[in-house]
Design an enzyme around this catalytic site. Structure first.
Site, PDB file in Angstrom:
ATOM      1  N   SER A  88       0.841  -1.201   0.000  1.00  0.00           N
ATOM      2  CA  SER A  88       0.000   0.000   0.000  1.00  0.00           C
ATOM      3  C   SER A  88       0.878   1.254   0.000  1.00  0.00           C
ATOM      4  O   SER A  88       1.660   1.445  -0.928  1.00  0.00           O
ATOM      5  CB  SER A  88      -0.963  -0.054   1.189  1.00  0.00           C
ATOM      6  OG  SER A  88      -2.023   0.846   1.030  1.00  0.00           O
ATOM      7  N   HIS A 238      -7.361  -6.177   0.225  1.00  0.00           N
ATOM      8  CA  HIS A 238      -6.182  -5.317   0.277  1.00  0.00           C
ATOM      9  C   HIS A 238      -5.136  -5.837   1.258  1.00  0.00           C
ATOM     10  O   HIS A 238      -3.944  -5.597   1.075  1.00  0.00           O
ATOM     11  CB  HIS A 238      -6.627  -3.901   0.664  1.00  0.00           C
ATOM     12  CG  HIS A 238      -5.543  -2.880   0.612  1.00  0.00           C
ATOM     13  ND1 HIS A 238      -4.783  -2.642  -0.525  1.00  0.00           N
ATOM     14  CD2 HIS A 238      -5.067  -2.017   1.561  1.00  0.00           C
ATOM     15  CE1 HIS A 238      -3.907  -1.680  -0.281  1.00  0.00           C
ATOM     16  NE2 HIS A 238      -4.052  -1.292   0.980  1.00  0.00           N
TER      17      HIS A 238
END
Length: 262
Positions: A88, A238
């Site tokens: 990320s 994610h």
């Protein structure tokens, strides 16, 4: 004399260096399972990015400033070049380093993020974090209860609670620089503005159920990373490194063995 870096880190293993970079609101321990997996072959550095964990806070934490802090840390540790694994926000920082200072990046694994600008999508997280601070909580359970009013995913709440710390007076607050992250939120959502491509192989790992890497991002990925490879981890969102750690560690390990050790 090398300037002192604002970054704190932990280290494990022995061998060629690999630097792990966590995501927004996280800390170096978030990729702990990967660090332990790689430690058999590599010297693994797990960094707390500025404004996170136990690292110092910066007045401005754009991607360029975060990348610069990592490069200053590398100078301090006498690391000329290294492999990066970033999730990320950490992936964006790794990409920024690869594009702006390619001589410092041997290769990189980018976990579930693309080199593009993202629209705001953390409003509920910021609301939950602010509510904990304003609520004057006296326990982790109380903080979790308040956060559940804003966040429905228990995994996200538990992830954020890893950065909750107790002050000497018994009050609780966030270890990361919440106000600084809010102030720089637009800057870290941006994509890199360096147009010179990074020619060496880079692996992008996408969570199959995540919308962080989309088909429309492919053109930009290949513009900046023409030797990019993409792996999709099915049934993952994610937080792919936490949802299927054994598979994630295996994918990263195989890529580094092929592209970094040989």
């Amino acid at each position: 004399m090398v300037a002192k870096s604002p970054i704190r880190h932990s280290i494990t293993g022995a061998g060629p260096p690999v630097v792990l970079l966590h995501g927004l609101f996280g800390s170096g321990g978030n990729l702990g399972a990967l660090a332990r997996s790689l430690a058999e072959t590599y010297t693994v550095f797990s960094l707390d990015l500025p404004n996170h964990g136990r690292s110092e806070w910066l007045e401005e934490a754009t991607l360029a400033r975060l990348a610069g802090a990592v490069l200053k840390w590398m100078d301090q540790e006498k690391l000329i070049s290294t492999a990066f694994v970033g999730h990320s926000l950490g992936g964006k920082v790794a990409m920024e380093i690869a594009l702006s200072s390619p001589q410092r990046c041997a290769t990189a694994v980018i976990a579930d993020i693309a080199p593009v600008s993202y629209s705001p999508h953390h409003d509920s997280v910021f609301a939950a974090l602010d509510a904990v601070v304003s609520g004057g909580v006296k326990s982790r359970g109380e903080a979790a209860q308040i956060m559940s009013e804003y966040l429905k995913e228990e995994g996200v709440i538990q992830f954020l609670l890893m950065s909750l710390q107790r002050a000497p007076d018994g009050s609780y607050g966030w270890r990361f620089n919440l106000q600084g992250i809010k102030d720089d939120y637009q800057a870290v959502r941006a994509g890199p503005d360096v147009e010179r491509p990074f020619e060496r192989p880079v692996l992008f790992i996408k969570g199959g159920d995540s919308d962080y890497i989309l088909p429309e991002h492919t053109e930009r990925v290949l513009q900046l990373f023409p030797a990019a490879q993409v792996k999709v981890m099915l049934d993952c969102g994610h937080w792919l490194h936490a949802q299927q750690p054994a598979l994630f560690n295996s994918i990263v390990g195989r890529f580094l063995e092929r592209q970094y050790l040989t």
